[in-house]
Design an enzyme around this catalytic site. Structure first.
Site, short mmCIF file in Angstrom:
data_model
loop_
_atom_site.label_atom_id
_atom_site.label_comp_id
_atom_site.label_asym_id
_atom_site.label_seq_id
_atom_site.Cartn_x
_atom_site.Cartn_y
_atom_site.Cartn_z
N HIS A 50 -0.77 12.38 21.25
CA HIS A 50 0.56 12.67 21.79
C HIS A 50 0.94 11.66 22.87
CE1 HIS A 50 0.94 16.28 19.50
NE2 HIS A 50 0.09 17.01 20.19
N ARG B 133 11.30 15.10 16.01
CA ARG B 133 12.06 16.26 15.53
C ARG B 133 13.24 16.49 16.46
NH1 ARG B 133 9.29 22.25 14.80
NH2 ARG B 133 10.79 22.98 13.25
N LYS C 25 7.61 28.94 11.23
CA LYS C 25 8.67 29.00 10.22
C LYS C 25 8.75 27.70 9.40
CE LYS C 25 12.16 32.17 11.93
NZ LYS C 25 13.59 32.24 12.34
N GLY C 26 8.64 26.59 10.12
CA GLY C 26 8.75 25.30 9.44
C GLY C 26 10.14 25.06 8.89
#
Ligand code: A3P
Length: 319
Positions: free
Chosen positions: A128, A150, A284-285
């Site tokens: 990260h 994202r 959930k994705g």
């Protein structure tokens, strides 16, 4: 001896660094303009000092909750498809985070200077770390970097669920979502500011597209097939016409899908690093789940932030 040197350095360094508490109670420390979970600082310093990248390495980079688990599964499967058949994949019995380790949470966390030389090629590691924080040899060697990002609203929501589910600071009372969002907008969160993290890899990818492949979670969700092929080409191992005819691309996409991974026994139970539930990596994705948790005003605030932070960079997110 080496350990002692780093400890002394670390002690001195820590005294000079700004500290904060994340909304969930986890301590953060500001290093090189990024907010790191304090437990990551020592391993990052060790990785910077000792990690020697090989030209054949593949480094998977992301800010947490951006699709790292998916990327790990995909790249591992693509890179090893000629060595391990899909029905024998370790992903069927191990969580992707066990299969592809983090430099800062696994390898350099357990040991100051682990021996990684003899791992089979291509070695695949995750991190990260922001681009500018990577060990020099990652940037200077011919190794490949794949970054996944994202849209910030979904990343924030995913991150919040993850840490509420895996409450590490047992006694801390988590801040409410408004206060947590405010910290997020100030860049005070794990590996934040998100804008700077994402821009670092975006700019590196623009400068050297052979070196850094920049992916968006939303694009992968829209159509995984071209991205599986793109990743294979990027790591120098394109699918042959025979493989395409045999449906290998689809097999890998299916293996790595959230529907498949979350239903595997290994991912329904157990823990990573003793504290993170395997199941919590597969929530959930979905794209756009933020709408169920954040207000339009919050979305506007992030849009405005993105407009100013990404101005002139060419980087955009669909919200
Ligand atoms: P949500 O919390 O929105 O569901 P990371 O892997 O970087 O920790 O990111 C976790 C996010 O990716 C979670 O998002 C999780 O559900 C989603 N995710 C995990 N595995 C996935 C997969 N195979 N395909 C798509 N999304 C996945």
């Amino acid at each position: 001896m080496e350990k002692k040197e780093v400890s002394n350095e670390l002690q001195e360094l820590l005294q000079t660094l700004e500290q904060q508490t994340n909304w969930d109670g986890l301590p953060l420390v500001k290093y090189d303009a990024f907010w790191l979970p304090d437990i990551a600082l020592r391993p990052i310093l060790s990785a910077q000092k000792y990690f020697k990248a090989k030209d054949s390495d593949i480094i998977l980079a992301s800010i947490p909750k951006s699709g790292t688990t998916w990327l790990k599964a995909l790249v591992f499967s693509i890179a090893n498809r000629n060595v391990i058949s899909i029905d024998q994949s370790p992903l069927l019995t191990s969580n992707p985070h066990t299969v592809v380790p983090y430099l800062e949470f696994n390898l350099y966390s357990y040991q100051e200077n682990p021996n990684l030389q003899d791992l089979p090629s291509p070695r695949i590691f995750a991190t990260h770390m922001p681009f500018k924080m990577l060990p020099d040899s990652i940037r200077e060697s011919e190794c490949k970097i794949i970054y996944v990002c994202r849209n910030p609203l979904d990343q924030f929501v995913s991150h919040r669920h993850f840490w509420l589910e895996n409450k590490i600071e047992k006694v801390a009372v988590p801040l409410d979502i408004d206060a947590a969002f405010d910290l997020f907008c100030q860049g005070i969160h794990h590996f934040g500011p998100l804008w700077d993290h994402t821009l670092g890899y975006w700019n590196a990818g623009l400068k050297n597209p052979q070196k850094v492949l920049f992916l968006r979670y939303e694009d992968l969700k829209e159509d995984i097939t071209p991205h599986v092929k793109k990743i294979a080409e990027f790591i120098g191992s394109p699918f042959s016409p025979e493989e395409e005819k045999q449906g290998v691309v689809d097999q890998i996409s299916r293996l790595c899908s959230i529907e498949n991974l979350r239903n595997l026994e290994v991912n329904k139970n157990g823990y990573i690093l003793d504290v993170l539930k395997n199941s919590s990596f597969f929530r959930k994705g979905e794209v756009g789940d933020w709408i169920n948790h954040l207000t339009p005003a919050m979305a506007e605030r992030v849009k405005d932030l993105m407009a100013s932070k990404f101005d002139g960079s060419g980087l955009t997110f669909k919200i």
